[in-house]
Design a protein around this motif. Sequence first.
Motif, mmCIF file in Angstrom:
data_model
loop_
_atom_site.group_PDB
_atom_site.id
_atom_site.type_symbol
_atom_site.label_atom_id
_atom_site.label_comp_id
_atom_site.label_asym_id
_atom_site.label_seq_id
_atom_site.Cartn_x
_atom_site.Cartn_y
_atom_site.Cartn_z
ATOM 1 N N VAL A 166 -9.431 34.590 -30.595
ATOM 2 C CA VAL A 166 -10.243 34.136 -31.773
ATOM 3 C C VAL A 166 -9.959 35.538 -32.839
ATOM 4 C CG1 VAL A 166 -12.469 33.957 -33.240
ATOM 5 C CG2 VAL A 166 -12.072 32.981 -30.943
ATOM 6 N N VAL A 167 -9.133 35.279 -34.144
ATOM 7 C CA VAL A 167 -8.747 36.183 -34.833
ATOM 8 C C VAL A 167 -9.668 36.247 -35.987
ATOM 9 C CG1 VAL A 167 -6.967 37.104 -36.549
ATOM 10 C CG2 VAL A 167 -6.421 35.945 -34.375
ATOM 11 N N GLY A 168 -10.468 37.503 -36.248
ATOM 12 C CA GLY A 168 -11.444 37.658 -37.538
ATOM 13 C C GLY A 168 -12.664 38.430 -37.060
ATOM 14 N N GLY A 169 -13.178 38.950 -38.066
ATOM 15 C CA GLY A 169 -14.114 39.761 -37.658
ATOM 16 C C GLY A 169 -15.896 39.461 -38.356
ATOM 17 N N GLY A 170 -15.730 38.410 -39.053
ATOM 18 C CA GLY A 170 -16.799 37.837 -39.659
ATOM 19 C C GLY A 170 -17.594 36.898 -38.959
ATOM 20 N N ASP A 171 -18.606 36.429 -39.473
ATOM 21 C CA ASP A 171 -19.671 35.407 -38.740
ATOM 22 C C ASP A 171 -18.887 34.292 -38.114
ATOM 23 O OD1 ASP A 171 -21.856 36.904 -39.055
ATOM 24 O OD2 ASP A 171 -22.342 36.075 -40.923
ATOM 25 N N SER A 172 -18.128 33.747 -38.978
ATOM 26 C CA SER A 172 -17.054 32.660 -38.353
ATOM 27 C C SER A 172 -16.355 33.035 -37.071
ATOM 28 C CB SER A 172 -16.172 32.356 -39.504
ATOM 29 O OG SER A 172 -16.742 31.368 -40.622
ATOM 30 N N ALA A 173 -15.993 34.147 -37.075
ATOM 31 C CA ALA A 173 -15.172 34.564 -35.766
ATOM 32 C C ALA A 173 -15.994 34.769 -34.769
ATOM 33 C CB ALA A 173 -14.318 35.821 -36.003
ATOM 34 N N MET A 174 -17.415 35.258 -35.002
ATOM 35 C CA MET A 174 -18.402 35.570 -33.740
ATOM 36 C C MET A 174 -18.815 34.095 -33.484
ATOM 37 S SD MET A 174 -18.317 38.777 -33.664
ATOM 38 C CE MET A 174 -16.689 38.815 -34.387
ATOM 39 N N GLU A 175 -19.127 33.199 -34.436
ATOM 40 C CA GLU A 175 -19.481 31.886 -34.017
ATOM 41 C C GLU A 175 -18.528 31.243 -33.273
ATOM 42 O OE1 GLU A 175 -22.538 29.537 -36.610
ATOM 43 O OE2 GLU A 175 -20.384 28.917 -37.138
ATOM 44 N N ASP A 176 -17.401 31.232 -33.761
ATOM 45 C CA ASP A 176 -16.333 30.603 -32.797
ATOM 46 C C ASP A 176 -16.166 31.089 -31.531
ATOM 47 O OD1 ASP A 176 -15.734 29.046 -34.978
ATOM 48 O OD2 ASP A 176 -13.761 29.712 -35.335
ATOM 49 N N ARG A 192 -8.732 43.361 -37.181
ATOM 50 C CA ARG A 192 -7.806 44.178 -37.473
ATOM 51 C C ARG A 192 -8.225 45.625 -37.997
ATOM 52 N NH1 ARG A 192 -6.880 41.458 -43.443
ATOM 53 N NH2 ARG A 192 -9.032 41.618 -44.297
ATOM 54 N N ARG A 193 -9.720 45.759 -37.803
ATOM 55 C CA ARG A 193 -10.385 47.129 -37.948
ATOM 56 C C ARG A 193 -11.060 47.482 -36.858
ATOM 57 N NH1 ARG A 193 -14.275 47.276 -42.133
ATOM 58 N NH2 ARG A 193 -14.504 45.127 -41.947
ATOM 59 N N ALA A 194 -11.618 48.591 -36.768
ATOM 60 C CA ALA A 194 -12.700 48.673 -35.551
ATOM 61 C C ALA A 194 -14.176 48.565 -35.835
ATOM 62 C CB ALA A 194 -12.287 50.195 -35.186
ATOM 63 N N ILE A 254 -10.466 33.440 -40.152
ATOM 64 C CA ILE A 254 -10.647 34.459 -41.323
ATOM 65 C C ILE A 254 -10.951 34.035 -42.768
ATOM 66 C CG2 ILE A 254 -8.839 35.873 -39.941
ATOM 67 C CD1 ILE A 254 -6.829 34.724 -42.046
ATOM 68 N N GLY A 255 -11.911 33.065 -42.654
ATOM 69 C CA GLY A 255 -12.843 32.484 -43.881
ATOM 70 C C GLY A 255 -11.941 31.256 -44.520
ATOM 71 N N HIS A 256 -12.386 30.854 -45.530
ATOM 72 C CA HIS A 256 -12.324 29.639 -46.087
ATOM 73 C C HIS A 256 -11.998 29.923 -47.644
ATOM 74 C CE1 HIS A 256 -13.485 27.844 -42.734
ATOM 75 N NE2 HIS A 256 -12.711 26.676 -42.989
HETATM 76 P P1 NAP Z 1 -15.595 36.663 -43.811
HETATM 77 O O1 NAP Z 1 -17.133 37.226 -43.953
HETATM 78 O O2 NAP Z 1 -14.933 36.781 -45.215
HETATM 79 O O3 NAP Z 1 -14.851 37.128 -42.890
HETATM 80 C C1 NAP Z 1 -13.479 37.124 -42.739
HETATM 81 C C2 NAP Z 1 -12.903 37.962 -41.581
HETATM 82 O O4 NAP Z 1 -11.519 37.732 -41.170
HETATM 83 C C3 NAP Z 1 -13.078 39.496 -41.805
HETATM 84 O O5 NAP Z 1 -13.406 40.289 -40.724
HETATM 85 C C4 NAP Z 1 -11.645 39.950 -42.440
HETATM 86 O O6 NAP Z 1 -11.273 41.137 -41.990
HETATM 87 C C5 NAP Z 1 -11.054 38.732 -41.652
HETATM 88 N N1 NAP Z 1 -9.670 38.605 -42.029
HETATM 89 C C6 NAP Z 1 -9.375 38.193 -43.529
HETATM 90 N N2 NAP Z 1 -8.090 38.165 -43.725
HETATM 91 C C7 NAP Z 1 -7.591 38.447 -42.663
HETATM 92 C C8 NAP Z 1 -5.965 38.367 -42.086
HETATM 93 N N3 NAP Z 1 -5.274 37.817 -43.076
HETATM 94 N N4 NAP Z 1 -5.799 38.982 -41.011
HETATM 95 C C9 NAP Z 1 -6.689 39.335 -40.180
HETATM 96 N N5 NAP Z 1 -8.029 39.286 -40.228
HETATM 97 C C10 NAP Z 1 -8.345 38.955 -41.517
HETATM 98 O O7 NAP Z 1 -15.455 34.969 -43.460
HETATM 99 P P2 NAP Z 1 -16.455 33.926 -42.589
HETATM 100 O O8 NAP Z 1 -16.522 34.764 -41.236
HETATM 101 O O9 NAP Z 1 -15.699 32.691 -42.518
HETATM 102 O O10 NAP Z 1 -17.767 34.188 -43.261
HETATM 103 C C11 NAP Z 1 -17.833 33.698 -44.678
HETATM 104 C C12 NAP Z 1 -19.513 33.176 -45.126
HETATM 105 O O11 NAP Z 1 -19.949 32.163 -44.232
HETATM 106 C C13 NAP Z 1 -20.137 34.753 -44.727
HETATM 107 O O12 NAP Z 1 -21.030 34.709 -45.876
HETATM 108 C C14 NAP Z 1 -20.810 34.301 -43.401
HETATM 109 O O13 NAP Z 1 -21.751 35.142 -43.375
HETATM 110 C C15 NAP Z 1 -20.972 32.925 -43.364
HETATM 111 N N6 NAP Z 1 -21.191 32.306 -42.123
HETATM 112 C C16 NAP Z 1 -22.192 32.358 -41.596
HETATM 113 C C17 NAP Z 1 -22.572 31.856 -40.250
HETATM 114 C C18 NAP Z 1 -23.907 32.045 -39.516
HETATM 115 O O14 NAP Z 1 -24.594 32.628 -40.090
HETATM 116 N N7 NAP Z 1 -23.930 31.377 -38.350
HETATM 117 C C19 NAP Z 1 -21.545 31.349 -39.581
HETATM 118 C C20 NAP Z 1 -20.390 31.202 -40.234
HETATM 119 C C21 NAP Z 1 -20.039 31.828 -41.547
HETATM 120 P P3 NAP Z 1 -12.122 42.426 -42.683
HETATM 121 O O15 NAP Z 1 -13.240 42.523 -42.051
HETATM 122 O O16 NAP Z 1 -11.038 43.539 -42.457
HETATM 123 O O17 NAP Z 1 -12.177 42.285 -44.105
#
Ligand code: NAP
Length: 325
Positions: A166-176, A192-194, A254-256
């Motif tokens: 799973v690539v990413g460090g946000g909530d979506s990546a943790m959830e996935d 991509r970070r620590a 990595i987000g939408h």
């Molecule tokens: P996000 O918070 O924007 O995180 C995107 C992650 O992908 C970041 O860790 C980012 O790295 C990484 N990333 C972005 N571009 C990349 C690239 N080109 N190559 C490698 N890594 C890349 O997106 P999200 O996780 O989809 O979450 C979006 C919003 O929805 C957030 O507000 C989140 O809290 C919410 N959400 C909540 C839940 C929940 O509560 N259960 C579940 C899913 C989403 P960096 O950290 O280095 O920028």
Amino acid sequence: MPPSKTEIADPESLVVVGSGPAGWTAAIYAARANLAPLVFEGAPSRTMVPGGQLMFTTDVENYPGFPDGVGGIDMMMDFRKQAVRFDTRVLTEDVVAVDLSARPFVLRSSEGREVRAKAVVVATGANARWLGVPGEERLARSGGGVSACAVCDGALPFFRGRTIAVVGGGDSAMEDALYMTKFAGEVLVIHRRAELRASRIMQDRAMANPAIRFLWNKTVVEVLGEEEIAGLRLRDAETGDESSLEVGGLFVAIGHTPNTAFLDGQIDLKDNGYVRLPASWRTETNVPGVFAAGDVMDDFYRQAVSAAGTGCMAALEAERFLAHG
Ligand code: NAP
């Protein structure tokens, strides 16, 4: 009298922009209410086709009513067919600009067409972000083990017992990652970070799960494999060293990006770019007569069935708006 199939009325009663589950459901409800909606289903491009994200989903197994599952493309074709069966007209064009200060509203299309409308449903969705590295798009399109939606594709037999990245460090990546532990042998989170961006609670959950391992400071530079994914080529963000990693699946989380650029700031957006809806359980935007449904306003659920539900809500609200102003 509603306009005939090929005619464009001036003004139209209701224009729906977008052709995912939200857009087609809005059209079905509006058509059955005799509003004869006009749908801009979008023009095909390299990264998007009419029908939206489900057109990239091989099997939909969580949409109620399909006990044996349904292909994403088949599903969207049927949504479209159902809308057209009633009085829905469809233009295979993008809406590229709007004037929402005018009444009726003005919409301009990629073909240079100008349509005026008394009410508009914006259902343009959000595009999953992709890494844009070699191999990724090809294997995602062919169902070769690359996906941007674990909830959509994770339960497929393909991924059972495999090592999944799973690539990413946000909530979506943790959830996935957490979701995939139900099916995969091992889940590797590649960031991509620590340091993670995810909320503390999601980080804690993922880190406490023994089936999840973290690879820090790594970027994916290539997805390997011909018919099916075989592995990843990684680059260390600090040293620049490259290495190969064998995996049997890749989920990009990595987000939408919501598709709101064409609105050009004329309706209120949240800080993350999604449409802001002023009242809960209502789809009307801050501009009376403009409604938003589906992923373009939903940064939380992002499911086909929830998108369809909000499409229904938008059509019913539009119907009331047109009846009472
Ligand atoms: P996000 O918070 O924007 O995180 C995107 C992650 O992908 C970041 O860790 C980012 O790295 C990484 N990333 C972005 N571009 C990349 C690239 N080109 N190559 C490698 N890594 C890349 O997106 P999200 O996780 O989809 O979450 C979006 C919003 O929805 C957030 O507000 C989140 O809290 C919410 N959400 C909540 C839940 C929940 O509560 N259960 C579940 C899913 C989403 P960096 O950290 O280095 O920028």
